[in-house]
Design a protein around this motif. Structure first.
Motif, PDB file in Angstrom:
ATOM      1  N   ASP A  35       3.862 -20.699  -0.196  1.00 23.89           N
ATOM      2  CA  ASP A  35       3.011 -19.835   0.613  1.00 23.89           C
ATOM      3  C   ASP A  35       1.871 -20.694   1.170  1.00 23.89           C
ATOM      4  O   ASP A  35       1.027 -21.176   0.419  1.00 23.89           O
ATOM      5  N   LEU A  36       1.871 -20.891   2.491  1.00 18.55           N
ATOM      6  CA  LEU A  36       0.856 -21.763   3.102  1.00 18.55           C
ATOM      7  C   LEU A  36      -0.439 -21.017   3.394  1.00 18.55           C
ATOM      8  O   LEU A  36      -1.458 -21.636   3.686  1.00 18.55           O
ATOM      9  N   GLY A  37      -0.376 -19.696   3.358  1.00 16.16           N
ATOM     10  CA  GLY A  37      -1.591 -18.934   3.591  1.00 16.16           C
ATOM     11  C   GLY A  37      -1.299 -17.587   4.221  1.00 16.16           C
ATOM     12  O   GLY A  37      -0.172 -17.276   4.599  1.00 16.16           O
ATOM     13  N   VAL A  38      -2.350 -16.788   4.306  1.00 12.41           N
ATOM     14  CA  VAL A  38      -2.251 -15.440   4.856  1.00 12.41           C
ATOM     15  C   VAL A  38      -3.146 -15.354   6.088  1.00 12.41           C
ATOM     16  O   VAL A  38      -4.271 -15.866   6.083  1.00 12.41           O
ATOM     17  N   VAL A  39      -2.616 -14.739   7.135  1.00 10.13           N
ATOM     18  CA  VAL A  39      -3.423 -14.531   8.337  1.00 10.13           C
ATOM     19  C   VAL A  39      -3.725 -13.040   8.442  1.00 10.13           C
ATOM     20  O   VAL A  39      -2.849 -12.248   8.778  1.00 10.13           O
ATOM     21  N   ALA A  40      -4.943 -12.663   8.094  1.00  9.83           N
ATOM     22  CA  ALA A  40      -5.356 -11.273   8.289  1.00  9.83           C
ATOM     23  C   ALA A  40      -5.472 -11.085   9.793  1.00  9.83           C
ATOM     24  O   ALA A  40      -6.231 -11.792  10.457  1.00  9.83           O
ATOM     25  N   ASN A  41      -4.687 -10.157  10.334  1.00  6.73           N
ATOM     26  CA  ASN A  41      -4.588 -10.072  11.788  1.00  6.73           C
ATOM     27  C   ASN A  41      -5.077  -8.738  12.340  1.00  6.73           C
ATOM     28  O   ASN A  41      -5.048  -7.731  11.656  1.00  6.73           O
ATOM     29  N   ARG A  42      -5.464  -8.788  13.574  1.00  9.22           N
ATOM     30  CA  ARG A  42      -5.949  -7.627  14.328  1.00  9.22           C
ATOM     31  C   ARG A  42      -7.112  -6.964  13.573  1.00  9.22           C
ATOM     32  O   ARG A  42      -7.202  -5.746  13.489  1.00  9.22           O
ATOM     33  N   VAL A  43      -7.985  -7.813  13.040  1.00  6.53           N
ATOM     34  CA  VAL A  43      -9.098  -7.327  12.217  1.00  6.53           C
ATOM     35  C   VAL A  43     -10.156  -6.664  13.096  1.00  6.53           C
ATOM     36  O   VAL A  43     -10.529  -7.191  14.149  1.00  6.53           O
ATOM     37  N   GLU A  44     -10.597  -5.516  12.661  1.00  5.73           N
ATOM     38  CA  GLU A  44     -11.684  -4.807  13.354  1.00  5.73           C
ATOM     39  C   GLU A  44     -12.838  -4.619  12.368  1.00  5.73           C
ATOM     40  O   GLU A  44     -12.686  -4.832  11.173  1.00  5.73           O
ATOM     41  N   THR A  45     -13.976  -4.197  12.919  1.00  2.00           N
ATOM     42  CA  THR A  45     -15.133  -4.012  12.043  1.00  2.00           C
ATOM     43  C   THR A  45     -15.119  -2.601  11.469  1.00  2.00           C
ATOM     44  O   THR A  45     -15.792  -1.705  11.957  1.00  2.00           O
ATOM     45  N   THR A  46     -14.279  -2.404  10.462  1.00  3.32           N
ATOM     46  CA  THR A  46     -14.237  -1.104   9.795  1.00  3.32           C
ATOM     47  C   THR A  46     -14.392  -1.341   8.298  1.00  3.32           C
ATOM     48  O   THR A  46     -14.181  -2.459   7.821  1.00  3.32           O
ATOM     49  N   ASN A  47     -14.712  -0.275   7.576  1.00  2.00           N
ATOM     50  CA  ASN A  47     -14.867  -0.415   6.122  1.00  2.00           C
ATOM     51  C   ASN A  47     -13.554  -0.811   5.467  1.00  2.00           C
ATOM     52  O   ASN A  47     -13.526  -1.615   4.550  1.00  2.00           O
ATOM     53  N   GLU A  48     -12.435  -0.226   5.957  1.00  2.00           N
ATOM     54  CA  GLU A  48     -11.135  -0.540   5.370  1.00  2.00           C
ATOM     55  C   GLU A  48     -10.820  -2.019   5.556  1.00  2.00           C
ATOM     56  O   GLU A  48     -10.354  -2.696   4.637  1.00  2.00           O
TER      57      GLU A  48
ATOM     58  N   THR B 282      -7.260 -10.529  24.734  1.00  2.00           N
ATOM     59  CA  THR B 282      -6.839 -11.831  25.294  1.00  2.00           C
ATOM     60  C   THR B 282      -5.504 -12.282  24.687  1.00  2.00           C
ATOM     61  O   THR B 282      -4.697 -12.911  25.358  1.00  2.00           O
ATOM     62  N   LEU B 283      -5.304 -11.931  23.404  1.00  2.00           N
ATOM     63  CA  LEU B 283      -4.039 -12.313  22.763  1.00  2.00           C
ATOM     64  C   LEU B 283      -2.880 -11.564  23.407  1.00  2.00           C
ATOM     65  O   LEU B 283      -1.792 -12.111  23.586  1.00  2.00           O
ATOM     66  N   GLN B 284      -3.121 -10.316  23.774  1.00  2.00           N
ATOM     67  CA  GLN B 284      -2.076  -9.537  24.450  1.00  2.00           C
ATOM     68  C   GLN B 284      -1.849 -10.074  25.864  1.00  2.00           C
ATOM     69  O   GLN B 284      -0.716 -10.149  26.340  1.00  2.00           O
TER      70      GLN B 284
ATOM     71  N   THR C 122       4.829 -12.328  15.628  1.00  2.00           N
ATOM     72  CA  THR C 122       5.151 -13.020  16.872  1.00  2.00           C
ATOM     73  C   THR C 122       3.888 -13.590  17.525  1.00  2.00           C
ATOM     74  O   THR C 122       3.877 -14.731  17.994  1.00  2.00           O
ATOM     75  N   THR C 123       2.823 -12.814  17.520  1.00  2.00           N
ATOM     76  CA  THR C 123       1.553 -13.266  18.091  1.00  2.00           C
ATOM     77  C   THR C 123       1.035 -14.498  17.355  1.00  2.00           C
ATOM     78  O   THR C 123       0.634 -15.498  17.967  1.00  2.00           O
ATOM     79  N   VAL C 124       1.068 -14.430  16.026  1.00  2.00           N
ATOM     80  CA  VAL C 124       0.592 -15.569  15.225  1.00  2.00           C
ATOM     81  C   VAL C 124       1.520 -16.773  15.422  1.00  2.00           C
ATOM     82  O   VAL C 124       1.057 -17.904  15.608  1.00  2.00           O
ATOM     83  N   ALA C 125       2.825 -16.509  15.440  1.00  2.00           N
ATOM     84  CA  ALA C 125       3.784 -17.621  15.586  1.00  2.00           C
ATOM     85  C   ALA C 125       3.562 -18.362  16.913  1.00  2.00           C
ATOM     86  O   ALA C 125       3.470 -19.598  16.937  1.00  2.00           O
ATOM     87  N   ILE C 126       3.439 -17.611  18.013  1.00  2.00           N
ATOM     88  CA  ILE C 126       3.273 -18.250  19.322  1.00  2.00           C
ATOM     89  C   ILE C 126       1.952 -19.026  19.387  1.00  2.00           C
ATOM     90  O   ILE C 126       1.893 -20.153  19.873  1.00  2.00           O
ATOM     91  N   ASN C 127       0.897 -18.426  18.849  1.00  2.00           N
ATOM     92  CA  ASN C 127      -0.413 -19.090  18.975  1.00  2.00           C
ATOM     93  C   ASN C 127      -0.598 -20.247  17.997  1.00  2.00           C
ATOM     94  O   ASN C 127      -1.275 -21.220  18.324  1.00  2.00           O
ATOM     95  N   VAL C 128       0.031 -20.157  16.836  1.00  2.00           N
ATOM     96  CA  VAL C 128      -0.006 -21.303  15.918  1.00  2.00           C
ATOM     97  C   VAL C 128       0.828 -22.440  16.518  1.00  2.00           C
ATOM     98  O   VAL C 128       0.430 -23.609  16.471  1.00  2.00           O
TER      99      VAL C 128
END
Ligand SMILES: Nc1ncnc2c1ncn2[C@@H]1O[C@H](COP(=O)(O)OP(=O)(O)OP(=O)(O)O)[C@@H](O)[C@H]1O
Ligand SMILES: [Mg+2]
Length: 263
Positions: free
Chosen positions: A183-196, A221-223, A19-25
């Motif tokens: 498939d138009l692409g992948v949006v890696a979302n809510r990414v943080e700076t972790t090893n995983e 800001t997205l929230q 939903t977040t990606v849909a609204i912002n795209v």
């Protein structure tokens, strides 16, 4: 109308940022001068409420449920579309919670959304469809109607299995309907700076070497934009993710053949 470009924002895994990606795209596409229709196909109605349309979610029939399940109500879709400062919206409704069994029993029950979108009188450049967090008739309808999918996924190892299941379902649909879901692409979302997250970003890049992989970082800001009923482009607050959403919109525009309207 049926010639509007369409994209389904889909991943049956819950809470990954569809939903977040849909609204912002959608907001980014609007910024680039495109006429956007946003379709909330999720019975939870998060996008409908997130765009400030609670009343529509609670509205009495006819609703999107009726347009999808009853041939005679299909044209009603035109009276359901509401305007929002950034886009037009075809809202979800509480009745959508009982649409799955209806679509299972309906004739051509997985082609109903396509038929409903074809019945829309207004011209749009692009239709963005927010999908529910499960595989079923609604998601099948979205994938078939759009023929294009943009996939948000968390940078977590559980995303691997989720994507495998989604691609399996796309293959089933493609075989059954003799069609192609791009498939138009992948949006890696809510990414943080972790090893995983780092490891998963590498995995995304390798596993999806033939499509773009974008990176949306975890941002409050997205929230806040969601709570304010708009995309980050309408929020009176800077967000460093606008560039990435514009890049996604650019690429969708390119892949879907949209002509950028320069202001
Ligand atoms: N990049 C991000 N940064 C911070 N919070 C985010 C981000 N993306 C999503 N969220 C938050 O995570 C939660 C889930 O996001 P969202 O509702 O977009 O996911 P979803 O996939 O649509 O969920 P569902 O499967 O229930 O439909 C929301 O509270 C949202 O505000
Ligand atoms: Mg959602």
């Amino acid at each position: 109308m049926s010639d509007a470009a369409k994209v389904a924002i889909s991943n049956q895994k819950g809470g990954v940022g569809k939903t977040t990606v849909a609204i912002n795209v959608a907001g980014a596409l609007n910024c680039q001068g495109h006429d956007v229709l946003f379709v909330d196909l999720d019975p939870q109605g998060n996008a409908t409420e997130g765009l400030g349309l609670e009343a529509e979610y609670e509205a009495q029939p006819p609703t999107l449920f009726d347009a999808l399940t009853d041939h005679e109500e299909r044209e009603e879709v035109n009276s359901l579309i509401v305007s929002h400062p950034e886009m037009d919206v075809l809202p979800s409704n509480i009745d959508m919670t009982s649409v799955e069994p209806e679509l299972t029993m309906a004739m051509r029950g997985r082609e109903r959304l396509g038929q409903v979108l074809d019945a829309i009188d207004t011209e749009y450049d692009v239709i963005v469809i927010d999908c529910p967090p499960y595989l079923g008739n609604l998601t099948d309808n979205a994938l078939l109607a759009a023929g294009n999918v943009l996939i948000p996924a968390l940078a977590e190892s559980t995303s691997k299995r989720a994507l495998e299941i989604l691609f399996d379902q796309m293959e089933v649909l493609e075989a059954e309907y003799d069609t192609h879901v791009r498939d138009l692409g992948v949006v890696a979302n809510r990414v943080e700076t972790t090893n995983e997250a780092e490891a998963m970003l590498t995995w995304f890049d390798e596993a999806f070497s033939d499509v773009p992989v974008w990176e949306i970082r975890k941002r409050v800001t997205l929230q806040r934009a969601f709570s304010a009923g708009c995309s980050v482009f309408e929020l009176e607050e800077e967000c460093d993710m606008t560039t990435e959403f514009l890049a996604i919109a650019d690429e969708l525009g390119r892949q879907l053949g949209l002509v950028e309207v320069t202001a």
